[in-house]
Scaffold this active site. Structure first.
Site, PDB file in Angstrom:
ATOM      1  CG  ASP A  17     -11.058  -0.675   4.512  1.00  0.00           C
ATOM      2  OD1 ASP A  17     -11.290  -1.193   5.612  1.00  0.00           O
ATOM      3  OD2 ASP A  17     -10.004  -0.050   4.282  1.00  0.00           O
ATOM      4  CD  GLU A  27      -9.267  -0.837   0.419  1.00  0.00           C
ATOM      5  OE1 GLU A  27      -9.368  -1.272   1.580  1.00  0.00           O
ATOM      6  OE2 GLU A  27      -8.174  -0.746  -0.175  1.00  0.00           O
ATOM      7  CE  LYS A  87      -4.118   4.119   1.686  1.00  0.00           C
ATOM      8  NZ  LYS A  87      -5.275   3.495   2.366  1.00  0.00           N
ATOM      9  CE  LYS A  93      -7.698  -2.012   6.295  1.00  0.00           C
ATOM     10  NZ  LYS A  93      -7.709  -0.532   6.235  1.00  0.00           N
ATOM     11  CE  LYS A 136      -4.410  -0.196   0.138  1.00  0.00           C
ATOM     12  NZ  LYS A 136      -5.306  -0.645   1.246  1.00  0.00           N
ATOM     13  CB  SER A 163      -0.914  -0.009   1.231  1.00  0.00           C
ATOM     14  OG  SER A 163      -1.710   1.156   1.264  1.00  0.00           O
ATOM     15  N   GLY A 213      -4.318  -3.638   5.854  1.00  0.00           N
ATOM     16  CA  GLY A 213      -3.359  -3.294   6.903  1.00  0.00           C
ATOM     17  C   GLY A 213      -3.702  -1.994   7.590  1.00  0.00           C
ATOM     18  CG  ASP A 228      -7.773   2.583   0.026  1.00  0.00           C
ATOM     19  OD1 ASP A 228      -8.981   2.870   0.113  1.00  0.00           O
ATOM     20  OD2 ASP A 228      -7.089   2.262   1.010  1.00  0.00           O
TER      21      ASP A 228
END
Length: 368
Positions: A239, A214, A164, A263, A162, A136, A291, A189
Site C-alpha cells: 500500500d 497489507e 487493522k 489508492k 479487513k 475496513s 480507501g 492491515d
C-alpha cells in the site's frame, strides 16, 4: 478543455465513529474539495485525501492546500488540455505531493467525462457494471467488540473483512476472529507497524488462511518486503510503498508482494492509477482499491476506477453511511448485497450537495 476558475474548500466533518489504526485515532476529519470550472461552464469535482497530520504520508491538508494554491492550480488555469492524462506530465516538475496533484486531476477527469458525454467509469476505460466491496475495521477497544463489529458488517453484506493490526494486537486477535468466523474472506492491515525482525511473528499469520497481509513493513520499503514475502505463504499486499508506476514495477520485479492496493490519492491521480492497474494486469498481479475515509466525491472516483477489470478483489469503498451522518453527494453511495452499482450518468454519477458543502466548509480559496 481550459480551466478558468478553481475553488478549494477546506472541509471539517465528523465521522460516525472513531477510526483507529497503528498510526492513531481519527473521528473529526479535515479534507479538501476542489471545484474546477472550464471555459464552457462545466464544473468538475475532486477530493483531497490527505489527513490533517502526516501519519499516512508526509502530506497534510495544509501542505496540499499550499501546493494547490501556489503551484498546481496556477499551472493549469488558462492552459488548453486535450485529455486529463496531460496533467500528470505537466506536474512532473513538482516532486511528490501526490494527494494534492490527485485532487485537482480528479476534477479535470470529471470535466472531461462531462464534455465527452461519458460516465467517469467509461472515461477511464471501466467496463464493470457493479463492484464488489469489503469493509475496513479499525482497532477496537476489545476483541469482543471487534467480533461484534465484524458480525454487523457481514450481516450488511460486505464481502471481505479487513482488520487493522499492530504489535500486541495481531496473532491472538486474528486467531479469535478465525475461531468465530472460520470461512470469511479476511485480511490484516499493519500500516507499516512491523520490521524485518518480526518475521517469526508474521509467519504465525500463515495458519489463518488470510487473503493478504497489507503493508507489514516500512512505508518506503520494497527490499525487506521481498525478503519477507519469500518467508510467508500469505501474500503481501503493498500500500504505502507504492506511490508511482515505477514503485509498482520495481516491487513486482523484486517479488516484494503478490497483490497491490491502488489508492488514487497515494499515486498522484487516476492516470497513474490506471498505469499501475494495466502493468499489474499484464504481470498477473491482482489489485484492489483502498480507501482513505473519503467523502462522497472521492468515493465516486474510487468506484469509477474500480470498474477496471483487474480490480478482482473487494475494495474499501463502503457505503457513505459507514462513515458519515450526511455526505456531500446526492444520492449517497449505497451497498446492495456486497456490491456498489457503477453509475451510468455523465461525470462522477452523483450530484454535489452544495448545502452540505457550505455548512461544513471552514474556508474557501478562489483561484482565477
Amino acid at each position: 478543455m481550459k480551466l478558468t476558475e478553481v475553488k478549494l474548500y477546506t472541509m471539517e466533518m465528523r465521522m460516525k465513529t472513531a477510526f483507529t489504526t497503528s498510526f492513531g485515532t481519527m473521528q473529526d476529519k479535515t479534507f479538501l474539495l476542489i471545484e474546477a470550472k472550464d471555459e464552457s461552464g462545466v464544473v468538475g469535482w475532486g477530493e483531497g485525501v490527505a489527513f490533517d497530520t502526516p501519519w499516512y504520508t508526509e502530506e497534510t491538508v495544509k501542505t496540499s492546500l499550499h501546493m494547490l494554491q501556489d503551484f498546481l492550480v496556477p499551472m493549469l488555469i488558462g492552459r488548453e488540455l486535450g485529455h486529463p492524462d496531460e496533467v500528470t506530465g505537466l506536474f512532473q516538475s513538482i516532486r511528490r505531493n501526490n494527494m494534492a496533484k490527485s485532487a485537482i486531476e480528479g476534477a479535470v477527469w470529471d470535466i472531461y467525462a462531462q464534455l465527452t458525454k461519458q460516465s467517469l467509469a467509461q472515461a477511464v476505460g471501466g467496463t464493470r457494471e457493479k463492484i464488489e466491496v469489503g469493509i475496513s475495521i479499525g482497532i477496537q477497544p476489545t476483541v469482543g467488540e471487534l467480533l461484534q463489529v465484524i458480525a454487523q458488517f457481514l450481516n450488511e453484506g460486505y464481502r471481505r473483512i479487513k482488520v487493522k493490526i499492530k504489535p500486541g494486537w495481531d496473532v491472538h486477535v486474528i486467531r479469535q476472529i478465525r475461531a468465530r468466523f472460520p470461512d470469511i474472506p479476511l485480511m490484516a492491515d499493519a500500516n507499516s507497524a512491523y520490521t524485518i525482525e518480526d518475521i517469526a511473528l508474521l509467519k504465525q499469520l500463515d495458519e489463518f488462511n488470510l487473503m493478504m497481509i497489507e503493508q507489514p513493513l516500512a512505508h518506503d520499503d520494497i527490499v525487506d518486503h521481498a525478503i519477507l514475502q519469500k518467508q510467508l505463504k500469505t501474500p503481501i499486499c503493498l500500500d504505502e510503498s507504492i506511490t508511482s508506476f515505477d514503485d509498482a514495477r520495481k516491487a513486482v520485479k523484486l517479488g516484494s508482494c503478490g497483490i497491490i492496493n491502488i489508492k488514487i490519492g497515494r499515486v498522484g491521480g487516476i492516470t497513474e492509477a490506471k498505469r499501475i492497474h494495466d502493468y499489474c494486469e499484464a504481470h498477473g498481479i491482482p489489485v484492489w482499491c483502498g480507501g482513505m475515509l473519503e467523502a462522497g466525491i472521492g468515493r465516486a472516483h474510487n468506484i469509477a476506477l474500480t470498474s477496471l477489470m483487474n480490480f478482482v478483489m473487494p475494495g474499501d469503498t463502503a457505503a457513505s453511511s459507514r462513515y458519515w451522518y450526511e455526505d456531500v453527494i446526492v444520492p449517497e453511495v449505497t451497498v446492495d448485497a456486497g456490491y456498489i452499482y457503477v453509475p451510468k450518468e455523465i461525470g462522477i454519477g452523483y450530484d454535489v450537495n452544495r448545502d452540505i458543502i457550505n455548512r461544513y466548509a471552514k474556508n474557501v480559496v478562489v483561484i482565477k
